[in-house]
Write a protein that holds these residues in place. Structure first.
Motif, short mmCIF file in Angstrom:
data_model
loop_
_atom_site.label_atom_id
_atom_site.label_comp_id
_atom_site.label_asym_id
_atom_site.label_seq_id
_atom_site.Cartn_x
_atom_site.Cartn_y
_atom_site.Cartn_z
N UNK A 1 -70.43 -121.93 -110.33
CA UNK A 1 -71.96 -121.78 -110.53
C UNK A 1 -72.79 -121.15 -111.87
N UNK A 2 -71.45 -119.73 -111.66
CA UNK A 2 -71.66 -118.78 -112.97
C UNK A 2 -71.28 -119.07 -113.90
N UNK A 3 -70.06 -119.54 -114.06
CA UNK A 3 -69.76 -120.15 -114.87
C UNK A 3 -69.83 -121.42 -115.42
N UNK A 4 -70.51 -122.48 -114.84
CA UNK A 4 -70.81 -123.44 -115.18
C UNK A 4 -72.32 -123.47 -115.56
N UNK A 5 -72.88 -122.74 -115.56
CA UNK A 5 -74.09 -122.00 -116.23
C UNK A 5 -73.96 -121.40 -117.53
N UNK A 6 -73.55 -120.59 -117.69
CA UNK A 6 -72.74 -120.03 -118.68
C UNK A 6 -72.15 -121.33 -119.81
N UNK A 7 -71.28 -121.52 -119.70
CA UNK A 7 -70.94 -122.71 -120.21
C UNK A 7 -72.01 -123.95 -120.78
N UNK A 8 -73.18 -123.98 -119.85
CA UNK A 8 -74.20 -125.33 -119.93
C UNK A 8 -74.46 -124.68 -121.11
N UNK A 9 -75.22 -123.08 -121.21
CA UNK A 9 -75.86 -122.63 -122.02
C UNK A 9 -75.31 -123.13 -123.34
N UNK B 1 -62.02 -107.44 -124.06
CA UNK B 1 -62.61 -108.98 -123.18
C UNK B 1 -62.64 -109.70 -124.67
N UNK B 2 -61.74 -110.78 -124.54
CA UNK B 2 -61.90 -111.82 -126.05
C UNK B 2 -62.75 -112.55 -126.20
N UNK B 3 -63.11 -112.75 -127.38
CA UNK B 3 -64.63 -113.05 -128.29
C UNK B 3 -64.24 -114.26 -128.71
N UNK B 4 -62.46 -114.84 -128.16
CA UNK B 4 -62.71 -116.00 -128.93
C UNK B 4 -64.02 -116.73 -128.93
N UNK B 5 -63.83 -117.70 -130.05
CA UNK B 5 -64.39 -119.15 -129.82
C UNK B 5 -63.47 -120.37 -129.46
N UNK B 6 -64.44 -121.15 -128.60
CA UNK B 6 -63.98 -122.19 -127.92
C UNK B 6 -64.78 -123.19 -128.83
N UNK B 7 -64.09 -124.23 -128.95
CA UNK B 7 -64.38 -125.85 -129.29
C UNK B 7 -65.80 -126.69 -128.23
N UNK B 8 -66.51 -127.11 -129.05
CA UNK B 8 -66.90 -127.67 -127.79
C UNK B 8 -65.76 -129.33 -126.88
N UNK B 9 -65.46 -129.50 -126.70
CA UNK B 9 -64.86 -129.81 -126.50
C UNK B 9 -63.63 -129.53 -125.27
N UNK B 10 -63.62 -128.22 -125.49
CA UNK B 10 -62.74 -127.07 -124.42
C UNK B 10 -63.65 -126.33 -124.05
N UNK B 11 -64.82 -126.57 -124.45
CA UNK B 11 -65.97 -126.14 -123.25
C UNK B 11 -66.23 -127.34 -122.39
N UNK B 12 -66.05 -128.53 -122.38
CA UNK B 12 -66.79 -130.00 -122.40
C UNK B 12 -65.49 -129.59 -121.25
N UNK B 13 -64.26 -129.87 -121.64
CA UNK B 13 -63.16 -129.78 -120.98
C UNK B 13 -63.59 -129.10 -119.77
N UNK B 14 -63.60 -127.41 -120.15
CA UNK B 14 -63.99 -126.71 -118.65
C UNK B 14 -64.71 -127.03 -118.12
#
Length: 62
Positions: free
Chosen positions: A50-58, A1-14
Protein backbone atom coordinates in the motif's frame (compact mmCIF):
# COMPACT_ATOMS: atom_id res chain seq x y z
CA UNK A 1 20.00 4.13 -2.23
CA UNK A 2 19.66 4.35 -5.98
CA UNK A 3 18.11 7.65 -7.12
CA UNK A 4 17.60 6.48 -10.70
CA UNK A 5 14.89 8.16 -12.72
CA UNK A 6 12.20 5.86 -13.98
CA UNK A 7 10.02 6.45 -16.99
CA UNK A 8 6.30 6.94 -16.66
CA UNK A 9 5.78 3.61 -18.43
CA UNK A 10 8.05 1.82 -15.93
CA UNK A 11 6.19 3.35 -13.00
CA UNK A 12 2.81 2.42 -14.50
CA UNK A 13 3.98 -1.15 -15.08
CA UNK A 14 5.32 -1.39 -11.52
CA UNK A 15 2.05 0.03 -10.16
CA UNK A 16 -0.01 -2.58 -12.02
CA UNK A 17 2.26 -5.42 -10.88
CA UNK A 18 2.18 -4.33 -7.24
CA UNK A 19 -1.58 -3.81 -7.34
CA UNK A 20 -2.07 -7.31 -8.73
CA UNK A 21 0.15 -8.81 -6.03
CA UNK A 22 -1.65 -6.80 -3.37
CA UNK A 23 -5.01 -8.20 -4.46
CA UNK A 24 -3.64 -11.75 -4.33
CA UNK A 25 -2.23 -11.12 -0.84
CA UNK A 26 -5.55 -9.73 0.35
CA UNK A 27 -7.36 -12.85 -0.85
CA UNK A 28 -4.82 -15.12 0.86
CA UNK A 29 -4.94 -12.97 4.00
CA UNK A 30 -8.63 -13.80 4.49
CA UNK A 31 -7.74 -17.47 4.88
CA UNK A 32 -4.98 -17.00 7.47
CA UNK A 33 -5.51 -17.52 11.17
CA UNK A 34 -5.16 -14.43 13.33
CA UNK A 35 -2.12 -14.52 15.58
CA UNK A 36 0.02 -16.76 13.38
CA UNK A 37 3.34 -15.67 11.98
CA UNK A 38 1.92 -16.05 8.46
CA UNK A 39 -0.90 -13.65 9.36
CA UNK A 40 1.52 -11.06 10.73
CA UNK A 41 3.86 -11.38 7.75
CA UNK A 42 0.99 -10.98 5.28
CA UNK A 43 -0.36 -8.00 7.22
CA UNK A 44 3.05 -6.32 6.92
CA UNK A 45 3.37 -7.18 3.24
CA UNK A 46 -0.02 -5.68 2.50
CA UNK A 47 0.94 -2.49 4.35
CA UNK A 48 4.22 -2.30 2.42
CA UNK A 49 2.47 -2.76 -0.93
CA UNK A 50 0.00 0.00 0.00
CA UNK A 51 2.87 2.36 0.78
CA UNK A 52 4.61 1.48 -2.49
CA UNK A 53 1.41 2.13 -4.46
CA UNK A 54 0.94 5.47 -2.73
CA UNK A 55 4.50 6.56 -3.49
CA UNK A 56 4.32 5.48 -7.12
CA UNK A 57 0.94 7.21 -7.43
CA UNK A 58 2.46 10.42 -6.10
CA UNK A 59 5.26 10.15 -8.64
CA UNK A 60 2.81 9.58 -11.48
CA UNK A 61 0.38 12.32 -10.39
CA UNK A 62 2.42 15.07 -8.72
Amino acid sequence: MNNAKHTKAELEQAYKAILSTLHKCEKAFEKLEVGTSQYTLMERRIAAFQVALELIGEKLNP
